[in-house]
Scaffold this active site. Structure first.
Site, PDB file in Angstrom:
ATOM      1  N   SER A 190       0.841  -1.200   0.000  1.00 43.81           N
ATOM      2  CA  SER A 190       0.000   0.000   0.000  1.00 43.81           C
ATOM      3  C   SER A 190       0.873   1.247   0.000  1.00 43.81           C
ATOM      4  CB  SER A 190      -0.922   0.020   1.219  1.00 43.81           C
ATOM      5  OG  SER A 190      -0.268   0.600   2.341  1.00 43.81           O
ATOM      6  N   ASP A 191       0.330   2.339  -0.499  1.00 47.41           N
ATOM      7  CA  ASP A 191       1.024   3.611  -0.360  1.00 47.41           C
ATOM      8  C   ASP A 191       1.003   4.016   1.104  1.00 47.41           C
ATOM      9  OD1 ASP A 191       2.396   5.936  -1.108  1.00 47.41           O
ATOM     10  OD2 ASP A 191       1.266   6.094  -2.968  1.00 47.41           O
ATOM     11  N   TRP A 192       1.659   5.104   1.428  1.00 49.20           N
ATOM     12  CA  TRP A 192       1.983   5.416   2.817  1.00 49.20           C
ATOM     13  C   TRP A 192       0.802   6.035   3.571  1.00 49.20           C
ATOM     14  CZ3 TRP A 192       5.185   2.428   1.203  1.00 49.20           C
ATOM     15  CH2 TRP A 192       6.459   2.219   1.728  1.00 49.20           C
TER      16      TRP A 192
END
Length: 604
Positions: free
Chosen positions: A325-327
């Site tokens: 996942s992105d942050w």
């Protein structure tokens, strides 16, 4: 550092769990699948969960571990490694090569004290260019410096991209960086978007070809001990953000597809998957009205989007690697006096536990920017998430660690790191690429510059300017003027990270044209514009005798291009709009304009 043990039959191994026995997961002779299965069966739930989080970390002075919250890291290094049993970290601050290597070794020694000695995988955003943005990329520092990816796209040379990626691989591995949070395969279709510098431009065929070359240079023919594991982002294409506003921020939550060009944005990813990319990262954006390969996306952030991850990425495209996942999709991030809300677009109503559960249900294996391991342990304990679901993700994650050779030797040589990082050969190649990627938009017949000039300059260091002739302070005394500009942006600094992102209008202030016209009245004028976004250059075309664009070029490299030391052969990686009215009317998802000022592929 754990000692190497030699068995009676001559096998050398690291006794990672300290039991004095060569266990299958420690045995370098065995296949990856067998080693993964053995280790997975030994791990506690807490150890498994620790593999599924990847938070930000920093190195300290002289390579020391940071024990306490740093400028961006949330927790002390010992807390996340031995307390939370995490073993994936995205490093921000790094020192010189020797310090970076020393830090990696200290981090790996700390990891050896955990129950099964799982080595750390250190990842990085791009760090070989010019753009400094704590949320996206870092300036080169000790590493060799190259143009931004847009500059490599301007050269349209897969062999050069492959060579650059191989150099980056050598420099990364020398200091222990074994995972790349790149390449960025997004299409640069929305001119206002802040993250175009790290893309390969607007053309899906070019992005696909250069993206594959990049993976070949970074990962090699197969993931192994000399590889850097790559993450292709941002699936299924992050460039179509509404009004150009980035999805890091609440006002940029939506991706928009008014021209129905979503398939163009998807195009580079099947090529990357076929090339063996290790991981894929979905973007923050919440798609509005998107259908891909007959699959209707849910109107929630791509990381939460089961149709996009489960049906499209896993099912239709057959991706079997790690979905990262992105942050910070789960928790808000508070840094100093600022906050960046969790990018839980479309699921803001869920609490952190609900968001984590939804990310797992969508198909994410690892959670970027987060360290809330207790939350996932509780979800399993309460029966909301099955431990078998955890096993599925951890199996993929461990597979990468074993293929990278980290279980057998995660340490690096400090002396070798100093010799490899920033090596003269690499620096020279990067310098040449910077100069070659300069794109001449108008006035090529006036180049290369020759003879001795009395030169007036703006935005150029004195030593570089002196190579053009005698530097004078007044255009009236000059026989040539050279002015360097940067594509305009609107400064914002309310939310954390916001000040790093170049967003908003692409038009220069009206006074600039008149000021440059005065210079041009006194002497021939060369204008160079750093295009991290496609600025509106209409007001400069009839003022400058020579108009050039660069995509990350130092002053000396620019002088090399202008004087013919290196021929400037770059072409535009995206269309340049005629006006902000054209930008506002342009569909966010469509590559290119009907009537651009200069079209992608242009050079004079």
């Amino acid at each position: 550092m754990l000692p190497r043990i030699t068995t009676p039959d001559g096998v050398v191994f690291r006794d990672l769990n300290g039991n004095g026995v060569l266990d299958p997961y420690e045995d370098p002779r065995l296949g990856v699948d067998e080693r993964v299965a053995d280790l997975l069966g030994r791990l506690s739930l807490a150890e498994k969960v620790g593999c599924m989080f990847q938070t930000v970390i920093e190195s300290g002075p002289e390579g020391a571990l940071v024990e306490g919250a740093g400028a961006i890291s949330k927790s002390a290094t010992t807390t996340v490694v031995t307390g939370k049993l995490m073993n994936h970290f995205n490093v921000h601050q790094l020192g010189d090569a020797r310090s970076a290597a020393r830090w990696n070794n200290a981090l790996q020694e700390l990891a050896e004290t955990t129950p099964h000695g799982i080595p750390v995988t250190v990842s990085s955003d791009p760090r070989h260019s010019f753009a400094e943005n704590a949320g996206a990329s870092f300036a080169a520092g000790a590493f060799s410096q190259w143009p931004e990816m847009l500059g490599l796209a301007a050269l349209r040379d897969p062999d050069l991209v492959r060579r650059f990626a191989d150099i980056a691989r050598q420099e990364y591995t020398a200091v222990g960086l074994r995972a790349a949070l790149h390449p960025t395969l997004d299409l640069a279709t929305e001119p206002r978007w802040a993250r175009q510098a790290q893309t390969f431009g607007q053309d899906p065929a070019v992005v696909s070809a250069l993206g594959v070359a990049y993976l070949e240079g970074m990962q090699g023919p197969a993931l192994g001990p000399g590889s850097v594991a790559c993450t292709a982002k941002h699936f299924p294409g992050g460039g179509a953000v509404r009004d150009g506003e980035d999805s890091h921020f609440p006002y940029g939550a939506e991706a928009s597809y008014p021209s129905g060009s979503g398939e163009a944005h998807l195009e580079p990813f099947p090529a990357a998957i076929a090339a063996g990319v290790t991981a894929v990262m979905p973007y923050y954006s919440k798609p509005i009205g998107l259908t891909l390969r007959g699959i209707d996306a849910a109107e929630v952030g791509f990381g939460y989007n089961r149709p996009i991850i489960g049906d499209l990425l896993r099912g239709e495209l057959g991706f079997t690697g790690v979905v990262l996942s992105d942050w910070e999709l789960i928790n808000d991030n508070h840094v100093g006096g600022q906050v960046l809300p969790a990018r839980a677009w479309g699921v803001e109503h869920l609490d952190p536990a609900g968001r984590l559960e939804a990310l797992l249900a969508a198909g994410c294996d690892q959670f970027g920017g987060e360290e809330c391991v207790d939350l996932l342990i509780d979800l399993v304990g309460s029966g909301r998430v099955a431990e078998s679901r955890i096993d599925d993700s951890v199996r993929r994650i461990l597979d990468v660690k074993f293929r990278l050779g980290l279980f057998d030797d995660p340490f690096v040589d400090e002396d070798a790191a100093s010799a490899v990082v920033g090596a003269a050969e690499f620096v020279a190649e990067g310098h040449r690429a910077q100069a070659a990627s300069v794109t001449v938009l108008t006035g090529r017949d006036r180049l290369p510059l020759g003879g001795t000039q009395r030169v007036y300059v703006e935005g150029i260091a004195p030593d570089a300017a002196a190579r053009l002739g005698t530097v004078v302070a007044d255009p009236a005394d000059a026989t040539l003027a050279v002015v360097r500009l940067q594509a305009p942006w609107e400064h914002r600094d309310d939310l954390f990270l916001e000040s790093w992102f170049h967003q908003g209008s692409l038009a220069f202030p009206p006074g600039l044209r008149w000021r440059l016209a005065r210079i041009a009245e006194a002497c021939p004028l060369i204008v160079d514009v750093f295009l991290d976004r496609p600025a509106v250059l209409s007001d400069l075309v009839d003022v400058a005798d020579v108009l050039v664009a660069d995509f990350g070029t130092n002053d000396h490299a620019l002088v090399d291009a202008l004087t013919g030391v290196v021929e400037p052969v770059g072409v535009l990686p995206f269309d340049l709009p005629r006006s902000m009215d054209d930008v506002r009317a342009h569909p966010e998802d469509r590559p290119g304009f009907d009537d651009p000022l200069f079209a992608a592929g242009w050079r004079c």
